[in-house]
Motif scaffolding. Sequence first.
Motif, PDB file in Angstrom:
ATOM      1  N   GLN A  10      40.915  26.407  42.855  1.00  0.00           N
ATOM      2  CA  GLN A  10      40.554  27.112  41.635  1.00  0.00           C
ATOM      3  C   GLN A  10      39.078  27.508  41.653  1.00  0.00           C
ATOM      4  N   GLN A  11      38.225  26.612  42.135  1.00  0.00           N
ATOM      5  CA  GLN A  11      36.795  26.918  42.213  1.00  0.00           C
ATOM      6  C   GLN A  11      36.523  28.010  43.240  1.00  0.00           C
ATOM      7  N   LEU A  12      37.272  28.006  44.339  1.00  0.00           N
ATOM      8  CA  LEU A  12      37.114  29.057  45.338  1.00  0.00           C
ATOM      9  C   LEU A  12      37.479  30.425  44.767  1.00  0.00           C
ATOM     10  N   ASP A  13      38.580  30.459  44.004  1.00  0.00           N
ATOM     11  CA  ASP A  13      38.978  31.720  43.372  1.00  0.00           C
ATOM     12  C   ASP A  13      37.907  32.201  42.398  1.00  0.00           C
ATOM     13  N   GLU A  14      37.337  31.251  41.640  1.00  0.00           N
ATOM     14  CA  GLU A  14      36.290  31.610  40.691  1.00  0.00           C
ATOM     15  C   GLU A  14      35.036  32.107  41.410  1.00  0.00           C
ATOM     16  N   SER A  15      34.690  31.467  42.522  1.00  0.00           N
ATOM     17  CA  SER A  15      33.511  31.904  43.268  1.00  0.00           C
ATOM     18  C   SER A  15      33.712  33.298  43.856  1.00  0.00           C
ATOM     19  N   GLU A  16      34.938  33.587  44.308  1.00  0.00           N
ATOM     20  CA  GLU A  16      35.227  34.930  44.822  1.00  0.00           C
ATOM     21  C   GLU A  16      35.131  35.969  43.715  1.00  0.00           C
ATOM     22  N   ARG A  17      35.631  35.606  42.530  1.00  0.00           N
ATOM     23  CA  ARG A  17      35.553  36.542  41.401  1.00  0.00           C
ATOM     24  C   ARG A  17      34.099  36.814  41.025  1.00  0.00           C
ATOM     25  N   LEU A  18      33.295  35.756  40.955  1.00  0.00           N
ATOM     26  CA  LEU A  18      31.884  35.929  40.628  1.00  0.00           C
ATOM     27  C   LEU A  18      31.153  36.717  41.712  1.00  0.00           C
ATOM     28  N   GLY A  19      31.511  36.437  42.977  1.00  0.00           N
ATOM     29  CA  GLY A  19      30.883  37.163  44.072  1.00  0.00           C
ATOM     30  C   GLY A  19      31.210  38.645  44.041  1.00  0.00           C
ATOM     31  N   LEU A  20      32.480  38.974  43.729  1.00  0.00           N
ATOM     32  CA  LEU A  20      32.884  40.378  43.654  1.00  0.00           C
ATOM     33  C   LEU A  20      32.183  41.083  42.505  1.00  0.00           C
ATOM     34  N   SER A  21      32.096  40.405  41.356  1.00  0.00           N
ATOM     35  CA  SER A  21      31.443  41.007  40.196  1.00  0.00           C
ATOM     36  C   SER A  21      29.957  41.243  40.449  1.00  0.00           C
ATOM     37  N   ALA A  22      29.267  40.195  40.947  1.00  0.00           N
ATOM     38  CA  ALA A  22      27.838  40.330  41.213  1.00  0.00           C
ATOM     39  C   ALA A  22      27.589  41.294  42.361  1.00  0.00           C
ATOM     40  N   GLY A  23      28.479  41.284  43.367  1.00  0.00           N
ATOM     41  CA  GLY A  23      28.323  42.217  44.479  1.00  0.00           C
ATOM     42  C   GLY A  23      28.470  43.660  44.047  1.00  0.00           C
ATOM     43  N   THR A  24      29.393  43.916  43.112  1.00  0.00           N
ATOM     44  CA  THR A  24      29.565  45.276  42.589  1.00  0.00           C
ATOM     45  C   THR A  24      28.302  45.745  41.859  1.00  0.00           C
ATOM     46  N   LYS A  25      27.719  44.853  41.056  1.00  0.00           N
ATOM     47  CA  LYS A  25      26.476  45.208  40.361  1.00  0.00           C
ATOM     48  C   LYS A  25      25.355  45.486  41.365  1.00  0.00           C
ATOM     49  N   GLY A  26      25.275  44.638  42.396  1.00  0.00           N
ATOM     50  CA  GLY A  26      24.263  44.862  43.419  1.00  0.00           C
ATOM     51  C   GLY A  26      24.485  46.158  44.172  1.00  0.00           C
ATOM     52  N   ALA A  27      25.766  46.500  44.422  1.00  0.00           N
ATOM     53  CA  ALA A  27      26.080  47.748  45.117  1.00  0.00           C
ATOM     54  C   ALA A  27      25.677  48.958  44.281  1.00  0.00           C
ATOM     55  N   LEU A  28      25.867  48.871  42.963  1.00  0.00           N
ATOM     56  CA  LEU A  28      25.467  49.981  42.089  1.00  0.00           C
ATOM     57  C   LEU A  28      23.955  50.160  42.102  1.00  0.00           C
ATOM     58  N   ILE A  29      23.224  49.036  42.093  1.00  0.00           N
ATOM     59  CA  ILE A  29      21.766  49.129  42.175  1.00  0.00           C
ATOM     60  C   ILE A  29      21.351  49.731  43.522  1.00  0.00           C
ATOM     61  N   GLY A  30      22.002  49.265  44.598  1.00  0.00           N
ATOM     62  CA  GLY A  30      21.709  49.808  45.918  1.00  0.00           C
ATOM     63  C   GLY A  30      22.058  51.289  46.013  1.00  0.00           C
ATOM     64  N   LEU A  31      23.142  51.684  45.343  1.00  0.00           N
ATOM     65  CA  LEU A  31      23.531  53.093  45.331  1.00  0.00           C
ATOM     66  C   LEU A  31      22.451  53.947  44.672  1.00  0.00           C
ATOM     67  N   GLY A  32      21.935  53.462  43.538  1.00  0.00           N
ATOM     68  CA  GLY A  32      20.885  54.210  42.857  1.00  0.00           C
ATOM     69  C   GLY A  32      19.626  54.334  43.700  1.00  0.00           C
ATOM     70  N   LEU A  33      19.235  53.215  44.322  1.00  0.00           N
ATOM     71  CA  LEU A  33      18.041  53.260  45.173  1.00  0.00           C
ATOM     72  C   LEU A  33      18.264  54.145  46.398  1.00  0.00           C
ATOM     73  N   GLY A  34      19.469  54.067  46.962  1.00  0.00           N
ATOM     74  CA  GLY A  34      19.766  54.892  48.131  1.00  0.00           C
ATOM     75  C   GLY A  34      19.764  56.372  47.811  1.00  0.00           C
ATOM     76  N   LEU A  35      20.338  56.733  46.654  1.00  0.00           N
ATOM     77  CA  LEU A  35      20.335  58.143  46.242  1.00  0.00           C
ATOM     78  C   LEU A  35      18.922  58.636  45.982  1.00  0.00           C
ATOM     79  N   ALA A  36      18.103  57.796  45.347  1.00  0.00           N
ATOM     80  CA  ALA A  36      16.717  58.189  45.086  1.00  0.00           C
ATOM     81  C   ALA A  36      15.952  58.380  46.389  1.00  0.00           C
ATOM     82  N   ALA A  37      16.138  57.455  47.338  1.00  0.00           N
ATOM     83  CA  ALA A  37      15.457  57.570  48.629  1.00  0.00           C
ATOM     84  C   ALA A  37      15.933  58.802  49.391  1.00  0.00           C
ATOM     85  N   THR A  38      17.241  59.075  49.319  1.00  0.00           N
ATOM     86  CA  THR A  38      17.774  60.251  50.010  1.00  0.00           C
ATOM     87  C   THR A  38      17.232  61.536  49.405  1.00  0.00           C
TER      88      THR A  38
END
Length: 209
Positions: A10-38
């Motif tokens: 159960q904790q592993l499933d929760e950690s994967e869910r949190l990782g996916l959620s936080a990773g998505t937020k990080g990807a959006l931030i990276g997308l914005g920075l990447g578009l600005a740099a491009t």
Amino acid sequence: MVSTKQLTEQQLDESERLGLSAGTKGALIGLGLGLAATAYTFKRSPNFRSLSKPLQSTFVVAGVATGFMFGADRAITRYTNRELGYMDEDMYVQLQRVKDVEHARQLTGVDKTLHFLNSNRWSVIGATWAASMAGALGYTFTNKYLSTQQKLVQARMYAQAATIAVLMASAALSIYMGDDGKKHHNAPDAQLLAVLEMPDDRVQEKKAV
């Protein structure tokens, strides 16, 4: 002895869910920075504009991938440390902050001033150099009999003299303060202690407080 602590299913499933959620937020931030740099590079560099579209998208892809990995890893690590009782960087900073507050309450006004100067000595030295350079320039430029080059040389000499004096005072203060606040300077990493199941004096100090 290697730690035998493990997350449950159960904790592993929760950690994967949190990782996916936080990773998505990080990807959006990276997308914005990447578009600005491009966009910035595309506008400024003709060589970049001559590249193929896949190569031009390098900044965006790298930003998204890096943002996702950093975000997911940080969230999973923080959750794992919390569930297994490990000390992570945030907990260490909080413990140090509590310790500093308790220590500051026991200091007199003079001791607080000396502690602040010792802890921020490089900022003080840099500010002294900048202030002395500005003051020396203002003073030397009032002398109309000197050339501009001579004024600059004199101002630099005054600034250097003031900086050397502050450096010597800082060294004396550091010797006077001794090893205050450096008890855990060479302490092992908190996560390493947790993995090896070694006692951490900082946790015991926190409990004692």
